[in-house]
Design a protein around this motif. Structure first.
Motif, PDB file in Angstrom:
ATOM      1  N   ILE A 161      -2.603 -15.086 -33.619  1.00 23.54           N
ATOM      2  CA  ILE A 161      -2.705 -13.929 -32.715  1.00 23.54           C
ATOM      3  C   ILE A 161      -4.173 -13.525 -32.574  1.00 23.54           C
ATOM      4  O   ILE A 161      -4.860 -13.270 -33.577  1.00 23.54           O
ATOM      5  CB  ILE A 161      -1.881 -12.744 -33.237  1.00 23.54           C
ATOM      6  CG1 ILE A 161      -0.412 -13.142 -33.350  1.00 23.54           C
ATOM      7  CG2 ILE A 161      -2.042 -11.530 -32.328  1.00 23.54           C
ATOM      8  CD1 ILE A 161       0.449 -12.091 -34.027  1.00 23.54           C
ATOM      9  N   GLY A 162      -4.661 -13.449 -31.332  1.00 24.03           N
ATOM     10  CA  GLY A 162      -6.017 -12.997 -31.083  1.00 24.03           C
ATOM     11  C   GLY A 162      -6.195 -11.553 -31.508  1.00 24.03           C
ATOM     12  O   GLY A 162      -5.285 -10.729 -31.363  1.00 24.03           O
ATOM     13  N   GLN A 163      -7.375 -11.215 -32.023  1.00 23.34           N
ATOM     14  CA  GLN A 163      -7.615  -9.891 -32.600  1.00 23.34           C
ATOM     15  C   GLN A 163      -8.412  -8.954 -31.691  1.00 23.34           C
ATOM     16  O   GLN A 163      -8.543  -7.768 -31.996  1.00 23.34           O
ATOM     17  CB  GLN A 163      -8.341 -10.042 -33.935  1.00 23.34           C
ATOM     18  CG  GLN A 163      -7.586 -10.886 -34.947  1.00 23.34           C
ATOM     19  CD  GLN A 163      -6.238 -10.279 -35.313  1.00 23.34           C
ATOM     20  OE1 GLN A 163      -6.176  -9.235 -35.945  1.00 23.34           O
ATOM     21  NE2 GLN A 163      -5.162 -10.926 -34.912  1.00 23.34           N
ATOM     22  N   MET A 164      -8.938  -9.471 -30.584  1.00 26.73           N
ATOM     23  CA  MET A 164      -9.704  -8.626 -29.676  1.00 26.73           C
ATOM     24  C   MET A 164      -8.798  -7.648 -28.946  1.00 26.73           C
ATOM     25  O   MET A 164      -7.738  -8.022 -28.428  1.00 26.73           O
ATOM     26  CB  MET A 164     -10.437  -9.497 -28.640  1.00 26.73           C
ATOM     27  CG  MET A 164     -11.118  -8.732 -27.511  1.00 26.73           C
ATOM     28  SD  MET A 164     -12.578  -7.818 -28.009  1.00 26.73           S
ATOM     29  CE  MET A 164     -13.793  -9.126 -28.021  1.00 26.73           C
ATOM     30  N   ALA A 165      -9.196  -6.353 -28.914  1.00 31.00           N
ATOM     31  CA  ALA A 165      -8.471  -5.355 -28.129  1.00 31.00           C
ATOM     32  C   ALA A 165      -8.773  -5.605 -26.652  1.00 31.00           C
ATOM     33  O   ALA A 165      -9.921  -5.521 -26.226  1.00 31.00           O
ATOM     34  CB  ALA A 165      -8.893  -3.955 -28.529  1.00 31.00           C
ATOM     35  N   CYS A 166      -7.742  -5.903 -25.877  1.00 35.23           N
ATOM     36  CA  CYS A 166      -7.948  -6.344 -24.499  1.00 35.23           C
ATOM     37  C   CYS A 166      -6.801  -5.866 -23.627  1.00 35.23           C
ATOM     38  O   CYS A 166      -5.632  -6.004 -24.000  1.00 35.23           O
ATOM     39  CB  CYS A 166      -8.039  -7.864 -24.459  1.00 35.23           C
ATOM     40  SG  CYS A 166      -8.493  -8.560 -22.866  1.00 35.23           S
ATOM     41  N   ALA A 167      -7.140  -5.284 -22.469  1.00 30.94           N
ATOM     42  CA  ALA A 167      -6.106  -4.861 -21.528  1.00 30.94           C
ATOM     43  C   ALA A 167      -5.273  -6.068 -21.102  1.00 30.94           C
ATOM     44  O   ALA A 167      -5.802  -7.106 -20.727  1.00 30.94           O
ATOM     45  CB  ALA A 167      -6.741  -4.208 -20.304  1.00 30.94           C
ATOM     46  N   GLY A 168      -3.972  -5.928 -21.166  1.00 30.21           N
ATOM     47  CA  GLY A 168      -3.091  -7.037 -20.814  1.00 30.21           C
ATOM     48  C   GLY A 168      -2.865  -8.011 -21.946  1.00 30.21           C
ATOM     49  O   GLY A 168      -2.121  -8.975 -21.793  1.00 30.21           O
ATOM     50  N   HIS A 169      -3.511  -7.763 -23.097  1.00 30.11           N
ATOM     51  CA  HIS A 169      -3.316  -8.580 -24.303  1.00 30.11           C
ATOM     52  C   HIS A 169      -3.605 -10.057 -24.040  1.00 30.11           C
ATOM     53  O   HIS A 169      -2.907 -10.943 -24.520  1.00 30.11           O
ATOM     54  CB  HIS A 169      -1.891  -8.408 -24.846  1.00 30.11           C
ATOM     55  CG  HIS A 169      -1.506  -6.983 -25.063  1.00 30.11           C
ATOM     56  ND1 HIS A 169      -2.027  -6.216 -26.080  1.00 30.11           N
ATOM     57  CD2 HIS A 169      -0.685  -6.156 -24.361  1.00 30.11           C
ATOM     58  CE1 HIS A 169      -1.531  -4.988 -26.017  1.00 30.11           C
ATOM     59  NE2 HIS A 169      -0.727  -4.916 -24.982  1.00 30.11           N
ATOM     60  N   ARG A 170      -4.652 -10.332 -23.257  1.00 27.51           N
ATOM     61  CA  ARG A 170      -5.018 -11.717 -22.957  1.00 27.51           C
ATOM     62  C   ARG A 170      -5.773 -12.338 -24.121  1.00 27.51           C
ATOM     63  O   ARG A 170      -6.504 -11.671 -24.847  1.00 27.51           O
ATOM     64  CB  ARG A 170      -5.887 -11.772 -21.693  1.00 27.51           C
ATOM     65  CG  ARG A 170      -5.167 -11.348 -20.431  1.00 27.51           C
ATOM     66  CD  ARG A 170      -6.093 -11.460 -19.237  1.00 27.51           C
ATOM     67  NE  ARG A 170      -7.240 -10.564 -19.364  1.00 27.51           N
ATOM     68  CZ  ARG A 170      -7.234  -9.296 -18.958  1.00 27.51           C
ATOM     69  NH1 ARG A 170      -6.143  -8.781 -18.423  1.00 27.51           N
ATOM     70  NH2 ARG A 170      -8.317  -8.539 -19.092  1.00 27.51           N
ATOM     71  N   ASP A 171      -5.619 -13.639 -24.298  1.00 30.74           N
ATOM     72  CA  ASP A 171      -6.357 -14.379 -25.302  1.00 30.74           C
ATOM     73  C   ASP A 171      -6.680 -15.769 -24.730  1.00 30.74           C
ATOM     74  O   ASP A 171      -5.762 -16.557 -24.516  1.00 30.74           O
ATOM     75  CB  ASP A 171      -5.530 -14.512 -26.586  1.00 30.74           C
ATOM     76  CG  ASP A 171      -6.302 -15.214 -27.699  1.00 30.74           C
ATOM     77  OD1 ASP A 171      -7.547 -15.173 -27.664  1.00 30.74           O
ATOM     78  OD2 ASP A 171      -5.658 -15.814 -28.584  1.00 30.74           O
ATOM     79  N   PRO A 172      -7.931 -16.082 -24.423  1.00 33.22           N
ATOM     80  CA  PRO A 172      -9.101 -15.236 -24.693  1.00 33.22           C
ATOM     81  C   PRO A 172      -9.192 -14.049 -23.731  1.00 33.22           C
ATOM     82  O   PRO A 172      -8.623 -14.066 -22.645  1.00 33.22           O
ATOM     83  CB  PRO A 172     -10.276 -16.197 -24.466  1.00 33.22           C
ATOM     84  CG  PRO A 172      -9.765 -17.171 -23.458  1.00 33.22           C
ATOM     85  CD  PRO A 172      -8.311 -17.365 -23.790  1.00 33.22           C
TER      86      PRO A 172
END
Length: 231
Positions: free
Chosen positions: A160-171
């Protein structure tokens, strides 16, 4: 105002655009700072305006960040300012600052080392209002011990990616979140700044190995005496 979601060179979105304070020691003296987007240079500066008559009239905007910029030396962003007023006419403005290149540090992603207008510090500018309006005291002062990478945490935990991102996109390719957690206060003896940093490793191990560099809250304390007797 910026014409896109994100600051140049990165995918994090803009946060707090302005900040306001009223003097507790100079009646009717009001102070406001804000980020000013230059659509031609495509970069942010921090501006300062003030009123000494309770807001009936305001001064012309002045630039707070004192870094030299040009088409040859390069433009850098100074943004998300916070302002505070304290005892005895003390005023201060703190802001995020991208004038320093990304260092070669374990907390900086390898791909980002050496990049310019990218990694972040916090800069402080002091002012003193002796009764006729706030005037700058010395120049900009860097108050962060470490320049930090806004694109962390880029690591994964259990896939699971850990960056806080609108839409929970990774990357996270747009609208990453570096936090609106920015505060400033002035006491009789110190200036206190609260902000985020990704420099400090967590105790969580990433799938990629090594620690996850989460955003952490940092409190900086700057003695008022650093700005001379009477500040």
């Amino acid at each position: 105002m910026i014409d896109s979601c994100c600051l140049p060179n990165t995918t994090f979105r803009d946060g707090i655009a302005e900040s306001f304070a009223a003097s507790p020691s100079r009646a009717g003296h009001l102070y406001m700072t804000y980020e000013d987007w230059d659509a031609t240079a495509r970069q942010f500066d921090v501006r300062f305006v003030q009123s000494t008559d309770g807001g009936a009239t305001w001064s012309a905007p002045v630039k707070v960040n004192d870094n030299a910029e040009s088409t040859t030396s390069g433009y850098t962003d100074q943004f998300q300012p916070s302002i505070a007023a304290g005892p005895n006419g003390a005023v201060a403005i703190a802001f995020y600052d991208r004038r320093a290149a990304c260092p070669d540090d374990p907390s900086v992603l390898p791909a980002d080392v050496g990049r310019t207008n990218f990694c972040i510090d916090v800069t402080l500018q002091a002012y003193k209002d002796s009764g006729t309006g706030a005037q700058p005291v010395l120049g900009n002062t860097r108050i962060t011990s470490y320049t930090w990478d806004p694109m962390n945490p880029a690591q994964h935990v259990d896939g699971i990616g850990q960056m806080a991102c609108a839409g929970h996109r990774d990357p996270c390719t747009a609208r990453a979140f570096i936090g609106d957690y920015f505060g400033l206060a002035i006491s009789g003896g110190n200036i206190y700044a609260l902000f985020v940093s990704t420099h400090y490793p967590s105790d969580v191990t990433a799938d990629e190995g090594g620690p996850v560099y989460y955003q952490q809250q940092v409190l900086a304390k700057v003695p008022r005496s650093a700005y001379g007797t009477g500040y």
